[in-house]
Design a protein around this motif. Structure first.
Motif, PDB file in Angstrom:
ATOM      1  N   VAL A 110       0.837  -1.212   0.000  1.00 40.70           N
ATOM      2  CA  VAL A 110       0.000   0.000   0.000  1.00 40.70           C
ATOM      3  C   VAL A 110       0.880   1.275   0.000  1.00 40.70           C
ATOM      4  CG1 VAL A 110      -1.738   1.324   1.272  1.00 40.70           C
ATOM      5  CG2 VAL A 110      -1.982  -1.155   1.043  1.00 40.70           C
ATOM      6  N   PRO A 111       1.759   1.449   1.010  1.00 36.14           N
ATOM      7  CA  PRO A 111       2.597   2.662   0.950  1.00 36.14           C
ATOM      8  C   PRO A 111       3.528   2.678  -0.259  1.00 36.14           C
ATOM      9  CG  PRO A 111       3.295   1.227   2.764  1.00 36.14           C
ATOM     10  CD  PRO A 111       2.027   0.661   2.224  1.00 36.14           C
ATOM     11  N   LEU A 112       3.945   1.473  -0.697  1.00 32.15           N
ATOM     12  CA  LEU A 112       4.839   1.399  -1.859  1.00 32.15           C
ATOM     13  C   LEU A 112       4.133   1.917  -3.106  1.00 32.15           C
ATOM     14  CD1 LEU A 112       7.733   0.388  -2.333  1.00 32.15           C
ATOM     15  CD2 LEU A 112       6.780  -1.796  -3.057  1.00 32.15           C
ATOM     16  N   THR A 113       2.879   1.527  -3.267  1.00 35.07           N
ATOM     17  CA  THR A 113       2.096   1.987  -4.423  1.00 35.07           C
ATOM     18  C   THR A 113       1.916   3.508  -4.354  1.00 35.07           C
ATOM     19  OG1 THR A 113       0.890  -0.079  -4.216  1.00 35.07           O
ATOM     20  CG2 THR A 113      -0.042   1.561  -5.711  1.00 35.07           C
ATOM     21  N   LEU A 114       1.588   3.986  -3.147  1.00 32.99           N
ATOM     22  CA  LEU A 114       1.420   5.433  -2.973  1.00 32.99           C
ATOM     23  C   LEU A 114       2.690   6.177  -3.355  1.00 32.99           C
ATOM     24  CD1 LEU A 114      -0.485   5.883   0.407  1.00 32.99           C
ATOM     25  CD2 LEU A 114      -1.185   6.692  -1.849  1.00 32.99           C
ATOM     26  N   SER A 115       3.819   5.659  -2.863  1.00 31.39           N
ATOM     27  CA  SER A 115       5.110   6.304  -3.126  1.00 31.39           C
ATOM     28  C   SER A 115       5.391   6.309  -4.625  1.00 31.39           C
ATOM     29  CB  SER A 115       6.205   5.560  -2.372  1.00 31.39           C
ATOM     30  OG  SER A 115       7.458   5.948  -2.848  1.00 31.39           O
ATOM     31  N   TYR A 116       5.089   5.190  -5.271  1.00 32.77           N
ATOM     32  CA  TYR A 116       5.333   5.064  -6.699  1.00 32.77           C
ATOM     33  C   TYR A 116       4.438   6.030  -7.475  1.00 32.77           C
ATOM     34  CZ  TYR A 116       6.004   2.904 -11.254  1.00 32.77           C
ATOM     35  OH  TYR A 116       6.290   2.693 -12.578  1.00 32.77           O
ATOM     36  N   TYR A 117       3.155   6.036  -7.100  1.00 32.73           N
ATOM     37  CA  TYR A 117       2.167   6.832  -7.827  1.00 32.73           C
ATOM     38  C   TYR A 117       2.459   8.331  -7.694  1.00 32.73           C
ATOM     39  CZ  TYR A 117      -2.379   8.378  -9.545  1.00 32.73           C
ATOM     40  OH  TYR A 117      -3.360   8.977 -10.259  1.00 32.73           O
ATOM     41  N   TYR A 118       2.745   8.743  -6.469  1.00 36.47           N
ATOM     42  CA  TYR A 118       2.983  10.184  -6.240  1.00 36.47           C
ATOM     43  C   TYR A 118       4.453  10.570  -6.359  1.00 36.47           C
ATOM     44  CZ  TYR A 118      -1.860  10.699  -4.778  1.00 36.47           C
ATOM     45  OH  TYR A 118      -3.225  10.725  -4.763  1.00 36.47           O
ATOM     46  N   GLN A 119       5.272   9.646  -6.799  1.00 40.02           N
ATOM     47  CA  GLN A 119       6.713   9.867  -6.983  1.00 40.02           C
ATOM     48  C   GLN A 119       7.350  10.505  -5.741  1.00 40.02           C
ATOM     49  OE1 GLN A 119       6.530  12.112 -10.680  1.00 40.02           O
ATOM     50  NE2 GLN A 119       7.024  10.260 -11.809  1.00 40.02           N
ATOM     51  N   LEU A 120       7.118   9.846  -4.602  1.00 39.33           N
ATOM     52  CA  LEU A 120       7.646  10.374  -3.339  1.00 39.33           C
ATOM     53  C   LEU A 120       9.139  10.076  -3.174  1.00 39.33           C
ATOM     54  CD1 LEU A 120       4.764   9.349  -0.879  1.00 39.33           C
ATOM     55  CD2 LEU A 120       5.036  11.492  -2.110  1.00 39.33           C
ATOM     56  N   GLY A 121       9.650   9.181  -4.013  1.00 40.62           N
ATOM     57  CA  GLY A 121      11.072   8.832  -3.917  1.00 40.62           C
ATOM     58  C   GLY A 121      11.387   8.020  -2.670  1.00 40.62           C
ATOM     59  N   MET A 122      10.380   7.325  -2.146  1.00 43.85           N
ATOM     60  CA  MET A 122      10.616   6.583  -0.894  1.00 43.85           C
ATOM     61  C   MET A 122      10.561   5.067  -1.101  1.00 43.85           C
ATOM     62  SD  MET A 122       8.399   8.848   1.770  1.00 43.85           S
ATOM     63  CE  MET A 122       8.808   7.815   3.175  1.00 43.85           C
ATOM     64  N   ASN A 123      10.478   4.621  -2.346  1.00 46.05           N
ATOM     65  CA  ASN A 123      10.322   3.176  -2.608  1.00 46.05           C
ATOM     66  C   ASN A 123      11.378   2.349  -1.885  1.00 46.05           C
ATOM     67  OD1 ASN A 123       8.702   4.504  -4.331  1.00 46.05           O
ATOM     68  ND2 ASN A 123       9.339   3.457  -6.202  1.00 46.05           N
ATOM     69  N   LYS A 124      12.658   2.785  -2.069  1.00 48.08           N
ATOM     70  CA  LYS A 124      13.768   2.028  -1.501  1.00 48.08           C
ATOM     71  C   LYS A 124      13.663   1.997   0.029  1.00 48.08           C
ATOM     72  CE  LYS A 124      18.687   2.125  -1.908  1.00 48.08           C
ATOM     73  NZ  LYS A 124      19.823   2.920  -2.355  1.00 48.08           N
ATOM     74  N   ASP A 125      13.343   3.169   0.600  1.00 50.99           N
ATOM     75  CA  ASP A 125      13.224   3.284   2.065  1.00 50.99           C
ATOM     76  C   ASP A 125      12.132   2.371   2.611  1.00 50.99           C
ATOM     77  OD1 ASP A 125      15.192   4.921   2.746  1.00 50.99           O
ATOM     78  OD2 ASP A 125      13.988   6.758   2.921  1.00 50.99           O
ATOM     79  N   ILE A 126      11.004   2.340   1.892  1.00 51.60           N
ATOM     80  CA  ILE A 126       9.865   1.544   2.363  1.00 51.60           C
ATOM     81  C   ILE A 126      10.231   0.056   2.368  1.00 51.60           C
ATOM     82  CG2 ILE A 126       7.509   0.788   1.756  1.00 51.60           C
ATOM     83  CD1 ILE A 126       7.065   3.714   0.773  1.00 51.60           C
ATOM     84  N   VAL A 127      10.816  -0.407   1.247  1.00 54.65           N
ATOM     85  CA  VAL A 127      11.172  -1.835   1.151  1.00 54.65           C
ATOM     86  C   VAL A 127      12.239  -2.167   2.201  1.00 54.65           C
ATOM     87  CG1 VAL A 127      12.200  -3.600  -0.338  1.00 54.65           C
ATOM     88  CG2 VAL A 127      10.570  -1.956  -1.283  1.00 54.65           C
ATOM     89  N   TRP A 128      13.252  -1.305   2.288  1.00 47.69           N
ATOM     90  CA  TRP A 128      14.365  -1.571   3.208  1.00 47.69           C
ATOM     91  C   TRP A 128      13.874  -1.571   4.657  1.00 47.69           C
ATOM     92  CZ3 TRP A 128      18.477  -3.821   4.490  1.00 47.69           C
ATOM     93  CH2 TRP A 128      19.329  -3.361   5.501  1.00 47.69           C
ATOM     94  N   SER A 129      13.018  -0.610   5.029  1.00 44.14           N
ATOM     95  CA  SER A 129      12.575  -0.557   6.426  1.00 44.14           C
ATOM     96  C   SER A 129      11.685  -1.752   6.759  1.00 44.14           C
ATOM     97  CB  SER A 129      11.858   0.758   6.726  1.00 44.14           C
ATOM     98  OG  SER A 129      10.759   0.899   5.887  1.00 44.14           O
ATOM     99  N   ALA A 130      10.889  -2.214   5.771  1.00 46.80           N
ATOM    100  CA  ALA A 130      10.038  -3.372   6.038  1.00 46.80           C
ATOM    101  C   ALA A 130      10.892  -4.621   6.264  1.00 46.80           C
ATOM    102  CB  ALA A 130       9.072  -3.582   4.876  1.00 46.80           C
ATOM    103  N   ILE A 131      11.894  -4.803   5.389  1.00 54.44           N
ATOM    104  CA  ILE A 131      12.766  -5.991   5.537  1.00 54.44           C
ATOM    105  C   ILE A 131      13.546  -5.903   6.847  1.00 54.44           C
ATOM    106  CG2 ILE A 131      14.773  -7.199   4.566  1.00 54.44           C
ATOM    107  CD1 ILE A 131      13.757  -6.332   1.786  1.00 54.44           C
ATOM    108  N   ARG A 132      14.128  -4.717   7.079  1.00 48.68           N
ATOM    109  CA  ARG A 132      14.956  -4.537   8.278  1.00 48.68           C
ATOM    110  C   ARG A 132      14.136  -4.760   9.556  1.00 48.68           C
ATOM    111  NH1 ARG A 132      18.802   0.578  10.059  1.00 48.68           N
ATOM    112  NH2 ARG A 132      18.506   0.119  12.250  1.00 48.68           N
ATOM    113  N   GLY A 133      12.941  -4.169   9.581  1.00 50.82           N
ATOM    114  CA  GLY A 133      12.074  -4.315  10.766  1.00 50.82           C
ATOM    115  C   GLY A 133      11.739  -5.773  11.017  1.00 50.82           C
ATOM    116  N   THR A 134      11.410  -6.505   9.931  1.00 51.18           N
ATOM    117  CA  THR A 134      11.039  -7.922  10.074  1.00 51.18           C
ATOM    118  C   THR A 134      12.223  -8.731  10.637  1.00 51.18           C
ATOM    119  OG1 THR A 134       9.665  -7.621   8.129  1.00 51.18           O
ATOM    120  CG2 THR A 134      10.072  -9.895   8.816  1.00 51.18           C
ATOM    121  N   VAL A 135      13.399  -8.517  10.010  1.00 50.67           N
ATOM    122  CA  VAL A 135      14.584  -9.261  10.453  1.00 50.67           C
ATOM    123  C   VAL A 135      14.909  -8.918  11.910  1.00 50.67           C
ATOM    124  CG1 VAL A 135      17.068  -9.591  10.074  1.00 50.67           C
ATOM    125  CG2 VAL A 135      15.511  -9.472   8.123  1.00 50.67           C
ATOM    126  N   GLN A 136      14.890  -7.599  12.227  1.00 49.31           N
ATOM    127  CA  GLN A 136      15.200  -7.158  13.608  1.00 49.31           C
ATOM    128  C   GLN A 136      14.293  -7.851  14.620  1.00 49.31           C
ATOM    129  OE1 GLN A 136      16.699  -2.689  12.741  1.00 49.31           O
ATOM    130  NE2 GLN A 136      14.986  -2.850  14.094  1.00 49.31           N
TER     131      GLN A 136
END
Lengths: 232, 262
Positions: free
Chosen positions: B19-45
Motif C-alpha cells: 500500500v505505501p509502496l504503491t502510494l510512493s510510486y504513484y505520487y513519486q515520493l522517492g521513498m520506494n527504496k526506504d519503504i522496502v528496506w525498512s520493512a525488511i529490516r524491521g522484520t529481520v530485527q
C-alpha cells in the motif's frame, strides 16, 4: 566631565582590533559605522555579555572582571533593538530586574511608567497587546527599574516607524538628562546620532577611525572612510 | 483459543507494505527504496530479537536482566545523544538519566510486587520505559535547543538585567517541560477510548482476561508517564547550563557550545 567611567585599553576580539578609548561620566556617545564594523560586539563588552580576547576594560577605575557580573549588569543597563519582553503583564516586566535581588518596591511601578510616558492603566496589560513603540517603552522602563548609571542602547528605534522612533528619542533624551545617565548608543542613523549624541565614535573594520564631537564629524569628516560613509 | 499467526498468514503481510509502496510510486515520493528496506529490516530485527529474548528468558534473571537492560540503555543513549551532539557531556548525562529513571521505576515495581523479577516480565516492560524515556530526552533536547535559539534576545535581556543563567532560562525550562508533558497528559486522557494500548492488546490476544490486561496496562502507562516526566526534567535541568559559559554569557554558535560551556 573629566572622570572616565569606562576605560578601554587595547581591547581585541574576533572583530575588534586593539581599541583604546575612554567614556566619561554623563557623556552621550554615538557608536556608528557600517554593518559588520563591530558596533554591537563593542557594546556588549560594556556589561560583559561578551568578553574581549585581549585588553583591559575598567569601570570606575576598577577592571570590570572584578565586579560581580549581575551587579555590573544592573549598573550598566542595556536596551536592545527588539523589546524582548517576557510573557505576562507590563508590571511583570518592570519588576523583573529588581525582583531578582529582592529589591522591588511596588510604588516604583507608577514612577517607571511616568518615566517612559505610559499611562498607569497599562500596568496590568498583557505585553502582547501593546504596539511596537509601547513595547519598547516598557523595555526601557524595565531597564531603568534597576537604576543604572550607564545606559547602553543597541539601535533601539531601528524596528520602529519614523514617528514612533522620534517619540522614543524624546523619552530617551529626557530620561538621560533627568537621571544624569551616561549613554552609549549604537545607531546607523546619522541624523539620529546628531539629534541625540554629543560625541561620536566612527567604527569600521573593528577599529575606531574617528573620535570627535558628532556635529564636527558629520560636517567636517577627517577620514576618507567617514566621508564615504556619510555620502552613502 | 490459542492465538496463532501462521507463516503463510505472515506472507500476506506483504500487502500492508504494498500500500505505501504503491502510494510512493504513484505520487513519486522517492521513498520506494526506504519503504522496502525498512520493512525488511524491521522484520529481520524483530525475528532476531525474538530469538534473543527466547534465549534471555531462559537465563538466570541476575544475568539476563542486567545484560539486556544495559544493552537497551546504551543503545537508547547513543540514539538520543544525536539530538544534542553539539552539547558537551550529553552522552554521560543521558546515560545517567536513563539509569536513574529505569532504576527508580524497576525498584518501585519490585518493591510493590507489581511484577516479578523474571526476564520475561522485566525486559519487555523495561524496554517500554527506556524507549519512551529515550524519545522524551531527545525531544526535550531538540525543544530546548530551538527555544534557546528563538529566545536568544529575551535571554540576553534577562542576563543584562542581572539574571543568573538559571533565572534567565526559567522561561525556556518551563516551555521545554510543557512540550514534553502535554502529549503524555493527552495520551493518558484518551487511553482506551481512541486506541487500546499495545501491551493490553497483546495480552488480550494472548488469552489474558481483559481486567488483568488492564491492570498491567495501568502499571506500564503510569510508569511511562512518570518516567517520561522524570527524563524530560532530568535532561532539561542538567543541560540548560551548557548554553552559558562561566561568566554567565549566552553561547550561541555550535563552536561556542563545544568549547566554552560551563
Amino acid at each position: 566631565m573629566t572622570q572616565a567611567i569606562f576605560s578601554f585599553k587595547g581591547v581585541t576580539d574576533d572583530i575588534l582590533n586593539h581599541l583604546s578609548f575612554n567614556i566619561y561620566k554623563n557623556e552621550k556617545v554615538m557608536l556608528f559605522g557600517p554593518s559588520g564594523a563591530g558596533k554591537s560586539s563593542l557594546l556588549f563588552l560594556f556589561n560583559r555579555l561578551r568578553d574581549p580576547k585581549e585588553g583591559k576594560i575598567e569601570f570606575k577605575d576598577r577592571p570590570i572582571t572584578e565586579y560581580d557580573i549581575s551587579n555590573l549588569r544592573r549598573k550598566v543597563g542595556l536596551l536592545l533593538q527588539s523589546p524582548n519582553l517576557f510573557p505576562g503583564t507590563v508590571l511583570d516586566n518592570l519588576k523583573y530586574g529588581p525582583s531578582l535581588c529582592g529589591e522591588w518596591n511596588p510604588a516604583d511601578a507608577k514612577k517607571l511608567l511616568e518615566y517612559v510616558q505610559l499611562p498607569e492603566s497599562y500596568l496590568n496589560r498583557k505585553v502582547d497587546q501593546l504596539s511596537g513603540g509601547e513595547q519598547q517603552r516598557v523595555s526601557l522602563g524595565r531597564t531603568l527599574a534597576n537604576s543604572p548609571e550607564v545606559l547602553l542602547l543597541d539601535e533601539p528605534t531601528s524596528a520602529l516607524d519614523y514617528r514612533t522612533a522620534e517619540e522614543i528619542e524624546e523619552v530617551l533624551e529626557e530620561l538621560v538628562d533627568v537621571h544624569q545617565l551616561t549613554m552609549v548608543m549604537v545607531t546607523h542613523d546619522l541624523r539620529q546620532a546628531k539629534r541625540l549624541g554629543e560625541r561620536g565614535l566612527f567604527l569600521m573594520d573593528g577599529e575606531i577611525k574617528e573620535d570627535d564631537q558628532i556635529k564636527t564629524m558629520l560636517t567636517e569628516p577627517k577620514t576618507e572612510e567617514l566621508k564615504d560613509f556619510i555620502q552613502d | 483459543m490459542e492465538p496463532e499467526v501462521s507463516n503463510q498468514s505472515l506472507l500476506f503481510l506483504i500487502v500492508f507494505v504494498l500500500v505505501p509502496l504503491t502510494l510512493s510510486y504513484y505520487y513519486q515520493l522517492g521513498m520506494n527504496k526506504d519503504i522496502v528496506w525498512s520493512a525488511i529490516r524491521g522484520t529481520v530485527q524483530l525475528f532476531v530479537v525474538g530469538y534473543i529474548l527466547t534465549f534471555l528468558f531462559d537465563l538466570n534473571p541476575f544475568i539476563g536482566i542486567p545484560l539486556m537492560v544495559s544493552i537497551m540503555i546504551v543503545i537508547a543513549t547513543l540514539h538520543a545523544r544525536n539530538k544534542g551532539k553539539e552539547l558537551p557531556n550529553v552522552f554521560a548525562v543521558i546515560l545517567l538519566g536513563l539509569i536513574t529513571v529505569e532504576g527508580s521505576v524497576l525498584a518501585l515495581w519490585l518493591a510493590f510486587d507489581m511484577i516479578e523479577f523474571r526476564p520475561s516480565e522485566v525486559i519487555p516492560m523495561s524496554g517500554m520505559i527506556i524507549g519512551n524515556s529515550m524519545v522524551a530526552m531527545g525531544l526535550a533536547l531538540e525543544r530546548m535547543k530551538s527555544e534557546f535559539t528563538e529566545n536568544s534576545g529575551r535571554l540576553m535581556a534577562a542576563l543584562s538585567l542581572g539574571a543568573k543563567p538559571n533565572q534567565a532560562s526559567h522561561l525556556i525550562i518551563t516551555k521545554t517541560l510543557n512540550a514534553a508533558l502535554i502529549p503524555n497528559v493527552d495520551r493518558l486522557k484518551t487511553i482506551g477510548l481512541v486506541q487500546l494500548p499495545g501491551m493490553m492488546t497483546g495480552l488480550i490476544l494472548g488469552g489474558v482476561e481483559p481486567v488483568m490486561a488492564i491492570k498491567y496496562q495501568l502499571v506500564i502507562s503510569l510508569s511511562i508517564f512518570s518516567s517520561v516526566s522524570l527524563s524530560a526534567m532530568f535532561i532539561t535541568m542538567a543541560m540548560y547550563r551548557y548554553f552559558f559559559n562561566k561568566n554567565d554569557q549566552l553561547l550561541e554558535s555550535e563552536e561556542e557550545l563545544r568549547t566554552q560551556s560551563k
